[in-house]
Write a protein that holds these residues in place. Structure first.
Motif, PDB file in Angstrom:
ATOM      1  N   UNK A 175     -48.702  -2.924  -8.072  1.00  0.00           N
ATOM      2  CA  UNK A 175     -49.318  -3.572  -9.388  1.00  0.00           C
ATOM      3  C   UNK A 175     -50.559  -4.089  -9.421  1.00  0.00           C
ATOM      4  N   UNK A 176     -50.600  -4.186  -7.965  1.00  0.00           N
ATOM      5  CA  UNK A 176     -52.162  -5.216  -7.277  1.00  0.00           C
ATOM      6  C   UNK A 176     -51.921  -5.782  -5.922  1.00  0.00           C
ATOM      7  N   UNK A 177     -53.726  -6.468  -5.461  1.00  0.00           N
ATOM      8  CA  UNK A 177     -53.514  -6.439  -4.245  1.00  0.00           C
ATOM      9  C   UNK A 177     -53.738  -7.986  -4.019  1.00  0.00           C
ATOM     10  N   UNK A 178     -52.923  -9.048  -3.093  1.00  0.00           N
ATOM     11  CA  UNK A 178     -53.931  -9.834  -2.811  1.00  0.00           C
ATOM     12  C   UNK A 178     -53.989 -10.114  -1.496  1.00  0.00           C
ATOM     13  N   UNK A 179     -55.482  -9.973  -1.572  1.00  0.00           N
ATOM     14  CA  UNK A 179     -56.283  -9.951  -0.480  1.00  0.00           C
ATOM     15  C   UNK A 179     -57.032 -11.384   0.609  1.00  0.00           C
ATOM     16  N   UNK A 180     -56.291 -11.899   1.256  1.00  0.00           N
ATOM     17  CA  UNK A 180     -56.389 -13.710   2.132  1.00  0.00           C
ATOM     18  C   UNK A 180     -58.525 -13.115   2.835  1.00  0.00           C
ATOM     19  N   UNK A 181     -59.041 -14.461   2.610  1.00  0.00           N
ATOM     20  CA  UNK A 181     -59.823 -14.539   2.700  1.00  0.00           C
ATOM     21  C   UNK A 181     -60.317 -14.513   4.152  1.00  0.00           C
ATOM     22  N   UNK A 182     -61.598 -14.388   4.949  1.00  0.00           N
ATOM     23  CA  UNK A 182     -61.199 -13.752   6.513  1.00  0.00           C
ATOM     24  C   UNK A 182     -60.955 -15.097   6.927  1.00  0.00           C
ATOM     25  N   UNK A 183     -60.283 -15.442   7.886  1.00  0.00           N
ATOM     26  CA  UNK A 183     -59.390 -16.150   8.977  1.00  0.00           C
ATOM     27  C   UNK A 183     -60.700 -15.946  10.286  1.00  0.00           C
ATOM     28  N   UNK A 184     -60.501 -17.241  10.799  1.00  0.00           N
ATOM     29  CA  UNK A 184     -61.550 -17.777  11.839  1.00  0.00           C
ATOM     30  C   UNK A 184     -63.250 -17.362  12.458  1.00  0.00           C
TER      31      UNK A 184
ATOM     32  N   UNK B  78     -62.589  -0.539  -2.298  1.00  0.00           N
ATOM     33  CA  UNK B  78     -62.057  -0.150  -1.930  1.00  0.00           C
ATOM     34  C   UNK B  78     -61.015   0.192  -2.438  1.00  0.00           C
ATOM     35  N   UNK B  79     -60.318  -0.669  -3.203  1.00  0.00           N
ATOM     36  CA  UNK B  79     -59.141  -0.516  -3.778  1.00  0.00           C
ATOM     37  C   UNK B  79     -58.767  -0.263  -4.912  1.00  0.00           C
ATOM     38  N   UNK B  80     -57.956   1.152  -5.401  1.00  0.00           N
ATOM     39  CA  UNK B  80     -57.951   1.325  -6.861  1.00  0.00           C
ATOM     40  C   UNK B  80     -56.666   0.912  -7.667  1.00  0.00           C
ATOM     41  N   UNK B  81     -56.259  -0.871  -6.829  1.00  0.00           N
ATOM     42  CA  UNK B  81     -55.720  -1.920  -7.599  1.00  0.00           C
ATOM     43  C   UNK B  81     -56.597  -3.026  -7.611  1.00  0.00           C
ATOM     44  N   UNK B  82     -56.082  -3.721  -9.157  1.00  0.00           N
ATOM     45  CA  UNK B  82     -56.465  -5.251  -9.480  1.00  0.00           C
ATOM     46  C   UNK B  82     -56.460  -5.778  -8.472  1.00  0.00           C
ATOM     47  N   UNK B  83     -57.056  -6.686  -8.236  1.00  0.00           N
ATOM     48  CA  UNK B  83     -57.276  -7.577  -6.551  1.00  0.00           C
ATOM     49  C   UNK B  83     -57.561  -8.850  -6.805  1.00  0.00           C
ATOM     50  N   UNK B  84     -56.296  -9.487  -6.549  1.00  0.00           N
ATOM     51  CA  UNK B  84     -56.612 -11.822  -6.217  1.00  0.00           C
ATOM     52  C   UNK B  84     -56.769 -11.789  -5.364  1.00  0.00           C
ATOM     53  N   UNK B  85     -58.137 -12.606  -4.487  1.00  0.00           N
ATOM     54  CA  UNK B  85     -58.519 -12.944  -3.761  1.00  0.00           C
ATOM     55  C   UNK B  85     -57.669 -14.250  -3.425  1.00  0.00           C
ATOM     56  N   UNK B  86     -57.786 -14.225  -2.453  1.00  0.00           N
ATOM     57  CA  UNK B  86     -56.923 -15.523  -1.666  1.00  0.00           C
ATOM     58  C   UNK B  86     -57.695 -16.682  -0.840  1.00  0.00           C
ATOM     59  N   UNK B  87     -57.529 -18.176  -1.606  1.00  0.00           N
ATOM     60  CA  UNK B  87     -58.778 -18.811  -0.534  1.00  0.00           C
ATOM     61  C   UNK B  87     -57.939 -19.595   0.339  1.00  0.00           C
ATOM     62  N   UNK B  88     -57.697 -20.035   1.023  1.00  0.00           N
ATOM     63  CA  UNK B  88     -56.764 -21.144   1.783  1.00  0.00           C
ATOM     64  C   UNK B  88     -57.361 -21.280   2.930  1.00  0.00           C
ATOM     65  N   UNK B  89     -58.258 -22.656   2.775  1.00  0.00           N
ATOM     66  CA  UNK B  89     -59.262 -22.759   3.992  1.00  0.00           C
ATOM     67  C   UNK B  89     -58.250 -23.850   5.447  1.00  0.00           C
ATOM     68  N   UNK B  90     -57.394 -24.596   4.602  1.00  0.00           N
ATOM     69  CA  UNK B  90     -56.588 -25.123   6.031  1.00  0.00           C
ATOM     70  C   UNK B  90     -56.275 -23.876   6.864  1.00  0.00           C
ATOM     71  N   UNK B  91     -55.825 -22.861   6.402  1.00  0.00           N
ATOM     72  CA  UNK B  91     -55.160 -21.911   7.758  1.00  0.00           C
ATOM     73  C   UNK B  91     -56.374 -21.011   8.328  1.00  0.00           C
ATOM     74  N   UNK B  92     -57.412 -20.983   7.255  1.00  0.00           N
ATOM     75  CA  UNK B  92     -58.770 -19.809   7.807  1.00  0.00           C
ATOM     76  C   UNK B  92     -59.767 -20.704   8.105  1.00  0.00           C
ATOM     77  N   UNK B  93     -59.635 -22.117   7.637  1.00  0.00           N
ATOM     78  CA  UNK B  93     -61.134 -23.005   8.884  1.00  0.00           C
ATOM     79  C   UNK B  93     -62.133 -23.648   7.957  1.00  0.00           C
ATOM     80  N   UNK B  94     -62.259 -22.096   6.218  1.00  0.00           N
ATOM     81  CA  UNK B  94     -63.634 -22.020   6.090  1.00  0.00           C
ATOM     82  C   UNK B  94     -62.965 -21.882   4.353  1.00  0.00           C
ATOM     83  N   UNK B  95     -63.844 -22.840   3.788  1.00  0.00           N
ATOM     84  CA  UNK B  95     -63.713 -23.025   2.108  1.00  0.00           C
ATOM     85  C   UNK B  95     -64.254 -21.831   1.440  1.00  0.00           C
TER      86      UNK B  95
END
Length: 291
Positions: A100-109, A127-144
């Motif tokens: 039903x949807x895509x969860x896509x994490x912010x680019x890490x490293x 590119x996505x044929x489905x609704x997208x939820x973007x995912x911001x997790x700076x504690x893991x990706x190193x960038x907010x």
């Protein structure tokens, strides 16, 4: 996008003692959550140890969860990374008919600029044929990813329908809630801050602890969305210690310890992660038994 309101859970990938994917335990986990109030399921997110799951395993996991779910709850699939072309290719390659949807994490490293975040998620959106939820997790990706960037994406792309915000920063939640379009979902990715975000107008949570205590955590979120602060905080306080415990060492070792004590799966994780220490396991076990 009402299907992504309430409590989603970021499902773990259960492993056998010899670190094979345990599909029977996965079915058990899915049914446990469906039966106890979870609103939607997130598959192959970072909590699922997606970095150490093979492409073949990922496809089998999707198939097994879709079959066990049998259309009962919305399914969100984690598709993200720090190679934009690869993420786009995966979105085009995967069979998303049950999703039903895509969860896509912010680019890490890579630590992109704010414009880099924007251009990455523009490519994901296209590119996505489905609704997208973007995912911001700076504690893991190193960038907010700053609120202005998230709000720019919300304004420019109709199929970017929400953000899983896990900056562990209450003020960042408020900045998003204050200026987000009315139909854009602000979803907490911080279990400890989820109730506060919901009381401020957030759509809900994509939770780790929720898969261990789905009835209580989903009820807390529902009460928060209904403005029943006192009742919601009673549940928040009951769960506060275990939320802290599961993130003490690494995720998902903590939640897998909870699920082991609930007799749903083993506590096994793939390297470079290791299971929770005996001391933490003992405290988690004592909490689960008392709860």
């Amino acid at each position: 996008m009402q299907k992504f309101v309430g409590m989603g859970v970021a499902l773990v990938t259960p492993f056998t003692e010899d670190l094979q994917v345990d599909y029977a335990a996965l079915r058990k986990l899915v049914s446990y959550n469906i039966d106890n109030g979870t609103d939607y399921l997130v598959i192959n997110g970072t909590t699922a140890e997606s970095a150490t799951i093979t492409a073949e395993e990922k496809e089998q996991i999707i198939a097994v969860i879709a079959e066990e779910n049998n259309g009962r709850l919305p399914l969100v699939l984690g598709v993200g990374g720090n190679n934009t072309q690869q993420v786009v290719a995966e979105l085009k390659r995967l069979d998303l008919s049950a999703i039903d949807g895509i969860l896509s994490v912010a680019p890490y490293y890579s630590k992109p600029t704010q414009e880099g975040f924007y251009q990455h998620f523009k490519a994901v959106s296209e590119a996505s044929p489905k609704p997208v939820i973007v995912y911001n997790v700076p504690g893991r990706t190193a960038k907010n990813m700053e609120p202005q960037t998230t709000l720019r994406l919300a304004a420019d792309f109709d199929n970017i329908v929400g953000v899983k915000e896990a900056g562990n920063n209450q003020q960042q939640y408020y900045a998003l809630l204050k200026d987000a379009p009315e139909d854009f979902l602000i979803i907490s990715g911080d279990d400890d801050l989820a109730l506060g975000a919901v009381l401020g107008g957030g759509a809900g949570v994509i939770s780790v602890i929720g898969q261990g205590f789905p009835k209580e955590f989903s009820t807390m979120i529902r009460l928060g969305r209904e403005g029943k602060n006192k009742e919601a905080f009673e549940l928040h306080y009951r769960l506060m210690d275990i939320v802290s415990m599961i993130f003490e060492e690494n995720n998902p070792a903590g939640i897998k310890s909870v699920l082991k004590h609930l007799d749903i799966t083993t506590d096994k994780v793939r390297l470079p992660l290791v299971p929770a220490t005996e001391e933490l396991q003992a405290r988690i076990g004592a909490f689960v038994k008392a709860f």
